[in-house]
Write an enzyme that holds these catalytic residues in place. Structure first.
Site, PDB file in Angstrom:
ATOM      1  NE  ARG A  29      38.354  32.994  31.275  1.00 55.77           N
ATOM      2  CZ  ARG A  29      39.118  32.237  31.759  1.00 55.77           C
ATOM      3  NH1 ARG A  29      40.286  31.805  30.865  1.00 55.77           N
ATOM      4  NH2 ARG A  29      39.368  31.861  32.967  1.00 55.77           N
ATOM      5  N   GLY A  74      29.309  27.329  38.028  1.00 55.24           N
ATOM      6  CA  GLY A  74      30.530  27.508  38.475  1.00 55.24           C
ATOM      7  C   GLY A  74      31.579  26.357  38.436  1.00 55.24           C
ATOM      8  CB  CYS A 115      48.102  50.782  22.783  1.00 54.20           C
ATOM      9  SG  CYS A 115      48.278  51.211  21.079  1.00 54.20           S
ATOM     10  CD  GLU A 116      45.146  49.367  27.739  1.00 48.91           C
ATOM     11  OE1 GLU A 116      45.762  49.447  28.800  1.00 48.91           O
ATOM     12  OE2 GLU A 116      44.484  50.313  27.579  1.00 48.91           O
ATOM     13  NE  ARG A 120      34.874  29.019  34.117  1.00 45.23           N
ATOM     14  CZ  ARG A 120      35.210  30.153  33.886  1.00 45.23           C
ATOM     15  NH1 ARG A 120      36.249  30.312  32.845  1.00 45.23           N
ATOM     16  NH2 ARG A 120      34.908  31.091  34.491  1.00 45.23           N
ATOM     17  CE1 TYR A 179      37.279  37.732  35.459  1.00 49.39           C
ATOM     18  CE2 TYR A 179      37.512  36.437  33.671  1.00 49.39           C
ATOM     19  CZ  TYR A 179      36.691  37.220  34.409  1.00 49.39           C
ATOM     20  OH  TYR A 179      35.256  37.429  33.931  1.00 49.39           O
TER      21      TYR A 179
HETATM   22  C1  LIG Z   1      28.098  33.560  35.460  1.00 51.19           C
HETATM   23  C2  LIG Z   1      26.827  32.920  36.061  1.00 51.19           C
HETATM   24  C3  LIG Z   1      26.421  31.526  35.834  1.00 51.19           C
HETATM   25  C4  LIG Z   1      27.539  30.498  35.076  1.00 51.19           C
HETATM   26  O1  LIG Z   1      28.691  30.490  35.751  1.00 51.19           O
HETATM   27  P1  LIG Z   1      29.798  29.148  35.245  1.00 51.19           P
HETATM   28  O2  LIG Z   1      30.908  29.480  36.025  1.00 51.19           O
HETATM   29  O3  LIG Z   1      30.258  29.807  33.509  1.00 51.19           O
HETATM   30  O4  LIG Z   1      29.265  27.853  35.123  1.00 51.19           O
HETATM   31  C5  LIG Z   1      25.647  30.673  36.563  1.00 51.19           C
HETATM   32  N1  LIG Z   1      24.889  31.565  37.254  1.00 51.19           N
HETATM   33  C6  LIG Z   1      24.817  32.639  37.541  1.00 51.19           C
HETATM   34  C7  LIG Z   1      24.013  33.796  38.365  1.00 51.19           C
HETATM   35  C8  LIG Z   1      25.883  33.591  37.040  1.00 51.19           C
HETATM   36  O5  LIG Z   1      26.091  35.030  37.267  1.00 51.19           O
END
Ligand SMILES: *Cc1c(COP(=O)(O)O)cnc(C)c1O
Length: 406
Positions: free
Chosen positions: A307, A233, A338-339, A271, A311
């Protein structure tokens, strides 16, 4: 990526040269950036040397996973396909964790046969399913249990996973009950507590809060977890504001936590390892004049990079060749699909673009190619890795033959 003599370059190779040779749209990865990200990530947490399991869902390119393996990383997988891909890339099964709320018996069966490090279970019924399959094989299977810490990651709601209304993880009360259940089980070996509160997190405080919840829950279980899997994350800076996660603060709170527990930490970054390593090279098909702003219709679309449509994410767009003449065009960059959501961004003060000009969308390494599709029966783009200023095609452009035979 930087401009050299007004030409946008990736590790000294100009985007123009790459596009001439390989066509557009093209995902182009920089090995140098990729290596830097991995080494920085390790450096940030070196005092407790965590097991770093790359989240395959952020980018499932076989050749990239092979490169990742060279740095000693493991994998976080969320499906049988991803597990197979990680194994094919040569990742050691003892460095693989399997996450996800809906693992099928077939997937659990496969994961057990491959002796992976942990199946991170997300519900009571999943634990019972794992137990049943383990029993039929007369095995004791290592699992983790994903706690829902009811922590707001303060990120986009679409990518928040740690609140009680989200489908992910097990709430505290149930978690405590299931620890007791696992203690008595012959076929379940509970080794890990896992959490993952969301994606694109730029504020360390939700992580701090998550750690406090984890601490509180472990105390209540009075159980010795071999592993604490803190998920991924970690956010990256996509736009000009240059915001980034304070790794020092996050590292300090984990160190504080580890004074009480001698567990091994696992991370599942996606990410932060791969996001800023790639650019998407695209060509202008048409410039469509409009009263207020002009549309720049690109040969890249939401099927290649979803993305922005999914999002509302914004990727920086830059011209491949800078012009001397100052201009302040207002452009809306869109794809041909076409969106109405097939739109990348609206930009002011852009240099004047003509048809066949090249532009580059930045920071598309994570959730770019892995979320691509054949929508509108468009072909999937080529993927290229630039390593030591040499180009390697790491996935061929899909052909109409591939498409029509699938
Ligand atoms: C998507 C996900 C990640 C990776 O998240 P990032 O934001 O790309 O670092 C890690 N663990 C789980 C369980 C996920 O679903």
């Amino acid at each position: 990526m930087k401009y050299i003599n007004k030409k946008l370059t990736i590790e000294k190779l100009s985007v123009e040269t790459i596009a001439k040779k390989y066509g557009t749209p093209a995902y182009c990865y920089s090995f140098k950036q990729f290596k830097k990200n991995i080494l920085d990530f390790k450096e940030n947490f070196k005092s407790f040397s965590p097991l770093i399991c790359f989240a395959i869902k952020s980018n499932a390119n076989l050749n990239l996973i092979k490169e990742i393996k060279q740095f000693g990383l493991g994998a976080d997988v969320v499906s049988m396909g991803e597990l197979m891909m990680a194994l094919k890339a040569g990742i050691n099964p003892k460095k693989i964790v399997f996450s996800g709320v809906g693992k099928t018996s077939n997937e659990i069966n496969y994961a057990i046969n491959k002796n992976i490090l942990l199946i991170n279970a997300e519900s009571e019924n999943e634990i019972k399913e794992i137990e049943k399959i383990a029993k039929s094989k007369k095995k004791r299977v290592q699992i983790g249990m994903r706690l829902n810490p009811n922590t707001d990651a303060k990120t986009l709601s679409q990518i928040s996973t740690g609140k009680k209304e989200n489908k992910f993880g097990i709430n505290e009360r149930k978690f405590l009950e299931l620890v007791k259940y696992c203690k008595k089980s012959k076929n379940i070996d509970l080794q890990c507590l896992s959490v993952h509160i969301g994606s694109q997190i730029l504020d360390y405080r939700p992580y701090e809060k998550m750690l406090r919840v984890v601490d509180k829950v472990i105390k209540k279980t009075d159980y010795n977890f071999q592993y604490i899997d803190l998920g991924g994350g970690m956010g990256i800076s996509y736009e000009k504001n240059n915001q980034s996660l304070n790794y020092k603060k996050y590292n300090l709170s984990i160190k504080k936590f580890l004074k009480k527990y001698n567990s091994k930490i696992i991370f599942e970054p996606g990410r932060s390892i791969i996001g800023n390593t790639a650019s998407l090279i695209s060509k202008v098909i048409y410039v469509k004049k409009n009263s207020k702003k002009d549309f720049i219709i690109l040969d890249v679309a939401m099927n290649d990079l979803i993305r922005p449509a999914l999002y509302g994410a914004v990727h920086k767009i830059l011209p491949a060749n800078k012009k001397n003449k100052k201009s302040n065009k207002s452009y809306e960059f869109v794809g041909p699909i076409c969106e109405s959501t097939d739109k990348f961004s609206s930009v002011k003060n852009f240099q004047e673009l003509k048809e066949k000009d090249l532009v580059v969308l930045h920071d598309v390494g994570a959730y770019g190619m892995s979320l691509s599709s054949n929508y509108n029966l468009r072909l999937k783009p080529i993927e290229i890795l630039v390593k030591n200023s040499k180009i390697k095609v790491i996935r061929k452009r899909q052909t109409y033959k591939d498409l029509l035979n699938s």
